[in-house]
Design a protein around this motif. Structure first.
Motif, mmCIF file in Angstrom:
data_model
loop_
_atom_site.group_PDB
_atom_site.id
_atom_site.type_symbol
_atom_site.label_atom_id
_atom_site.label_comp_id
_atom_site.label_asym_id
_atom_site.label_seq_id
_atom_site.Cartn_x
_atom_site.Cartn_y
_atom_site.Cartn_z
ATOM 1 N N TYR A 52 0.813 -1.207 0.000
ATOM 2 C CA TYR A 52 0.000 0.000 0.000
ATOM 3 C C TYR A 52 0.854 1.268 0.000
ATOM 4 O O TYR A 52 0.474 2.288 -0.593
ATOM 5 N N VAL A 53 2.004 1.243 0.627
ATOM 6 C CA VAL A 53 2.847 2.437 0.744
ATOM 7 C C VAL A 53 3.529 2.750 -0.587
ATOM 8 O O VAL A 53 3.542 3.898 -1.049
ATOM 9 N N THR A 54 4.115 1.732 -1.231
ATOM 10 C CA THR A 54 4.873 1.954 -2.464
ATOM 11 C C THR A 54 4.033 1.781 -3.731
ATOM 12 O O THR A 54 4.391 2.297 -4.791
ATOM 13 N N GLY A 55 2.941 1.028 -3.631
ATOM 14 C CA GLY A 55 2.142 0.743 -4.811
ATOM 15 C C GLY A 55 2.703 -0.376 -5.672
ATOM 16 O O GLY A 55 2.196 -0.624 -6.772
ATOM 17 N N ASN A 56 3.728 -1.071 -5.186
ATOM 18 C CA ASN A 56 4.348 -2.157 -5.950
ATOM 19 C C ASN A 56 3.691 -3.495 -5.610
ATOM 20 O O ASN A 56 3.300 -3.739 -4.471
#
Length: 257
Positions: free
Chosen positions: A138-142
């Motif tokens: 969720y933080v990086t979108g990876n």
């Protein structure tokens, strides 16, 4: 005989000789040739100038342009810009765009799109019969991991439960079915999915189409659609007993930190 006071005497008038007549005819003909040549040169030069000044367009276009003078202009709408994951409207810049599509019939495979990246789909060769799951940071979108679990053959509920529970905190989980996702779905797997907020997992039937968005370690906005289900119906479904594909799409706010 006239006297000198009457002026000088003049001889009798003589007609022009043949040579003089021929010379006059030649002179007149030469003048005509020179005039024709000069007129031709002038006409050619004027034509050249007009060709340079007038745009290179067919006469029909010119005639149409003349007829169209005074007509109201036709306004053409611009071609819509393609949005992430084929959304109709763009997501705000501080959100993630997602689109989940279940399988439909025999030949329409499931898809998971996140931020305009295809995480799972037929093109990637990473979807199969059963429940397909993608986990995203969720933080990086990876994307963290993707797996498909056959729920028609084999005991895959246990591995799927462990896969779901192994998702780290602050993860987004996307789940979609293709073909059958319920035959060998045991109670432990249902509990794990229900704990993530599913309202429909216990209503799954043979070949039900199902899509679900979950989050681990964070709360999703209440306004987004998180789950959808469509059951197999031999009478009403377009694929002769196979349910039609269903989808959900939207925008998830990014981590503000």
């Amino acid at each position: 005989m006239k006297s000198h006071g009457d002026g000088e005497s003049q001889g009798p008038w003589l007609p022009p000789s043949r040579s003089q007549q021929l010379l006059g005819v030649l002179s007149a003909g030469l003048l005509k040739v020179v005039f024709v040549v000069l007129a031709s040169l002038c006409a050619w030069y004027l034509g050249y100038l007009l060709a340079e000044l007038i745009p290179d367009a067919p006469l029909s276009s010119a005639a149409y342009s003349i007829r169209s003078i005074g007509e109201s202009p036709v306004l053409k709408a611009p071609v819509p810009k393609r949005q992430k994951c084929d959304h109709w409207t763009p997501c705000p810049s501080d959100t993630y765009a997602y689109r989940l599509l279940s399988g439909g019939g025999r030949n329409k495979y499931a898809k998971i799109c996140f931020e305009d990246n295809l995480l799972m789909g037929e093109q990637l060769g990473n979807v199969a019969r059963g429940i397909n799951i993608a986990i995203v940071n969720y933080v990086t979108g990876n994307v963290t991991a993707t797996r498909c679990f056959d729920m028609y053959e084999g005991d895959n509920s246990g591995p799927m439960t462990k896969f779901i529970q192994s998702a780290p905190p602050k993860s987004l989980l996307f789940m979609v079915t293709y073909d059958d996702g319920s035959t060998r779905l045991n109670n432990d797997a249902k509990n794990a999915i229900e704990a993530l907020g599913s309202k429909e997992i216990r209503n799954m039937k043979f070949r039900s189409s199902w899509v679900f968005i979950a989050a681990k370690g964070l709360e999703l906005p209440s306004k987004i659609q998180r789950e959808k289900i469509n059951h197999s119906d031999a009478k009403n479904n377009r694929y002769s007993g196979w349910p039609a594909e269903i989808q959900i799409e939207g925008c998830i706010p990014k981590d503000p930190s």
